[in-house]
Design a protein around this motif. Structure first.
Motif, mmCIF file in Angstrom:
data_model
loop_
_atom_site.group_PDB
_atom_site.id
_atom_site.type_symbol
_atom_site.label_atom_id
_atom_site.label_comp_id
_atom_site.label_asym_id
_atom_site.label_seq_id
_atom_site.Cartn_x
_atom_site.Cartn_y
_atom_site.Cartn_z
ATOM 1 N N ALA A 30 -18.255 3.100 7.820
ATOM 2 C CA ALA A 30 -17.756 4.727 8.483
ATOM 3 C C ALA A 30 -15.707 3.927 8.715
ATOM 4 O O ALA A 30 -15.409 4.653 8.502
ATOM 5 N N ARG A 31 -15.246 2.356 9.539
ATOM 6 C CA ARG A 31 -14.236 2.217 9.301
ATOM 7 C C ARG A 31 -13.247 2.294 7.712
ATOM 8 O O ARG A 31 -12.101 2.639 7.895
ATOM 9 N N LEU A 32 -14.234 0.684 6.816
ATOM 10 C CA LEU A 32 -13.292 1.421 6.326
ATOM 11 C C LEU A 32 -12.982 2.183 5.482
ATOM 12 O O LEU A 32 -12.277 2.789 4.415
ATOM 13 N N ASP A 33 -14.524 3.800 5.022
ATOM 14 C CA ASP A 33 -14.253 4.535 4.385
ATOM 15 C C ASP A 33 -13.020 5.013 4.948
ATOM 16 O O ASP A 33 -11.458 6.122 4.308
ATOM 17 N N ALA A 34 -12.778 5.257 6.456
ATOM 18 C CA ALA A 34 -11.581 5.680 7.408
ATOM 19 C C ALA A 34 -9.845 5.808 6.653
ATOM 20 O O ALA A 34 -9.282 6.661 6.362
ATOM 21 N N GLU A 35 -9.824 3.990 6.633
ATOM 22 C CA GLU A 35 -8.930 3.489 6.080
ATOM 23 C C GLU A 35 -8.695 3.942 4.743
ATOM 24 O O GLU A 35 -7.531 4.451 4.014
ATOM 25 N N VAL A 36 -9.560 3.674 3.791
ATOM 26 C CA VAL A 36 -9.765 3.739 2.515
ATOM 27 C C VAL A 36 -9.009 5.660 2.042
ATOM 28 O O VAL A 36 -8.117 5.465 0.900
ATOM 29 N N LEU A 37 -9.477 6.847 3.144
ATOM 30 C CA LEU A 37 -9.383 7.609 2.810
ATOM 31 C C LEU A 37 -7.595 8.404 2.980
ATOM 32 O O LEU A 37 -6.823 9.211 3.014
ATOM 33 N N MET A 38 -7.387 7.656 4.000
ATOM 34 C CA MET A 38 -5.976 7.788 4.691
ATOM 35 C C MET A 38 -5.236 6.606 3.855
ATOM 36 O O MET A 38 -4.105 7.450 3.680
ATOM 37 N N ALA A 39 -5.542 6.108 3.027
ATOM 38 C CA ALA A 39 -4.500 5.411 2.374
ATOM 39 C C ALA A 39 -4.654 5.823 0.998
ATOM 40 O O ALA A 39 -3.201 6.581 0.620
ATOM 41 N N HIS A 40 -5.514 6.996 0.557
ATOM 42 C CA HIS A 40 -5.286 7.256 -0.329
ATOM 43 C C HIS A 40 -4.411 9.210 0.254
ATOM 44 O O HIS A 40 -3.567 8.946 -0.563
ATOM 45 N N ALA A 41 -4.440 9.707 1.336
ATOM 46 C CA ALA A 41 -3.964 10.936 1.644
ATOM 47 C C ALA A 41 -2.560 10.275 1.913
ATOM 48 O O ALA A 41 -1.668 11.379 1.635
ATOM 49 N N LEU A 42 -1.459 8.941 2.034
ATOM 50 C CA LEU A 42 -0.449 8.807 2.378
ATOM 51 C C LEU A 42 0.462 7.943 0.915
ATOM 52 O O LEU A 42 1.095 7.857 1.221
ATOM 53 N N GLY A 43 -0.907 8.123 0.275
ATOM 54 C CA GLY A 43 -0.716 7.387 -0.933
ATOM 55 C C GLY A 43 -0.557 6.038 -1.486
ATOM 56 O O GLY A 43 0.878 5.485 -2.223
ATOM 57 N N CYS A 44 -0.502 5.539 -0.570
ATOM 58 C CA CYS A 44 0.028 4.089 -0.735
ATOM 59 C C CYS A 44 -1.176 3.152 -0.608
ATOM 60 O O CYS A 44 -2.197 3.598 -0.672
ATOM 61 N N SER A 45 -1.118 1.605 -0.823
ATOM 62 C CA SER A 45 -2.643 1.234 -0.838
ATOM 63 C C SER A 45 -2.870 0.482 0.386
ATOM 64 O O SER A 45 -2.282 0.711 1.592
ATOM 65 N N ARG A 46 -4.384 0.262 0.722
ATOM 66 C CA ARG A 46 -4.455 -0.242 2.285
ATOM 67 C C ARG A 46 -4.236 -1.254 2.948
ATOM 68 O O ARG A 46 -3.549 -0.643 3.942
#
Ligand code: GLN
Length: 280
Positions: free
Chosen positions: A24-40
């Motif tokens: 869950a935590r990793l998923d949330a981080e990957v999705l947030m990085a995607h929303a921000l348009g930057c790398s994790r």
């Protein structure tokens, strides 16, 4: 109310996703990085106090419905390379990297490569990226997969060395236009038993035609493996992904066709790849 930060939104999302995901935590981080348009990594280093972007909630909603993260972001890394993915193709699995390693070890001198059931193109393109002298062709019966694999070949700068063709190994003459024989043949065919209940995130989202292959999962091997001797060049090697309980059955299908086999295990030490050759 103060605007939520990226860090706070990730924490809340991880809590929400805990019921539907083991990561869950990793998923949330990957999705947030995607929303921000930057790398994790750059997000974790420097963006955690920024205001959370508006689009994030909708991405978390999709994951909460068990949609794989890779389909939500449209992206999956495989063998250190970035791949475009979508619902027409299986998401490349870490366990399949052993097939690429085995192929590169078996024939570092290969000039011609065929990938049967190329999907996203992951196996073919990972091999070609590491064999600068080689030319390859990836076939798939799915027109949607052909679009994705072609996009990946172009995005990785391998378009000039990778030809993606719509073809189905069940059809007579399917390989007539492929310019064989091949030094390396790669295949991750469908091999799941139709009776198996897969995880919801797989069963409800990934293409069934890339997964299931009859009651015992062996239907595609029965059609494809006997054709390998005809498709392989002298000293050619075929690497075929298998389910972890299928090694003996698939090796027997190969033996019947005059192929000797060697087993490779995946990261979890389960049988995962058979290396077939015509040499005794
Ligand atoms: N390894 C995949 C899974 O377990 C199956 C891949 C395949 O059928 N080729 O979901």
């Amino acid at each position: 109310m103060a605007e939520r930060t990226v860090g706070e939104a990730i924490r809340d999302a991880a809590e929400r996703l805990a019921g539907s995901s083991d990561t869950a935590r990793l998923d949330a981080e990957v999705l947030m990085a995607h929303a921000l348009g930057c790398s994790r990594s750059s997000m974790l280093l420097s963006r955690m106090r920024d205001p959370a972007p508006k689009g994030f909630a909708a991405l978390v909603d999709r994951r909460a419905e068990h949609e794989p993260v890779a389909y939500v972001t449209g992206h999956q890394e495989f063998f250190g390379l970035p791949f475009i993915v979508g619902p027409d193709v299986l998401i490349p699995r870490g366990d399949s990297e052993v097939l690429v390693e085995a192929a590169l070890a078996a024939r570092p001198d290969a000039r011609t490569v065929l990938d049967c059931g190329t999907g996203s193109g992951a196996l073919l393109l990972a091999v070609l990226a590491n064999l600068p002298e080689a030319q390859g062709v990836g076939i798939d019966r799915s027109p949607g997969a052909r679009v994705v694999a072609t996009a990946n070949a172009d995005a990785l700068g391998l378009g000039a060395r990778a030809r993606i063709v719509e073809a189905d190994w069940h059809a007579p003459g399917w390989d007539d236009a492929l310019d064989g024989p091949f030094d390396l043949i790669l295949a991750n065919p469908p091999y799941v038993e139709t009776t198996v209940a897969l995880d919801r995130s797989v069963a409800a989202y990934e293409p069934a035609e890339a997964l299931y292959s009859g009651e015992d999962g062996l239907d595609d091997y029965r059609i494809l493996v006997p054709q390998l001797p005809r498709l392989l060049s002298a000293n050619g090697v075929a690497l075929v992904e298998i389910g972890y309980r299928q090694a003996a059955s698939v090796a027997a299908i190969g033996q019947e066709a005059g192929l000797s086999s060697r087993l490779h295990r995946d990261l979890g030490n389960r049988p995962r790849v058979l290396e077939f050759s015509t040499a005794a």
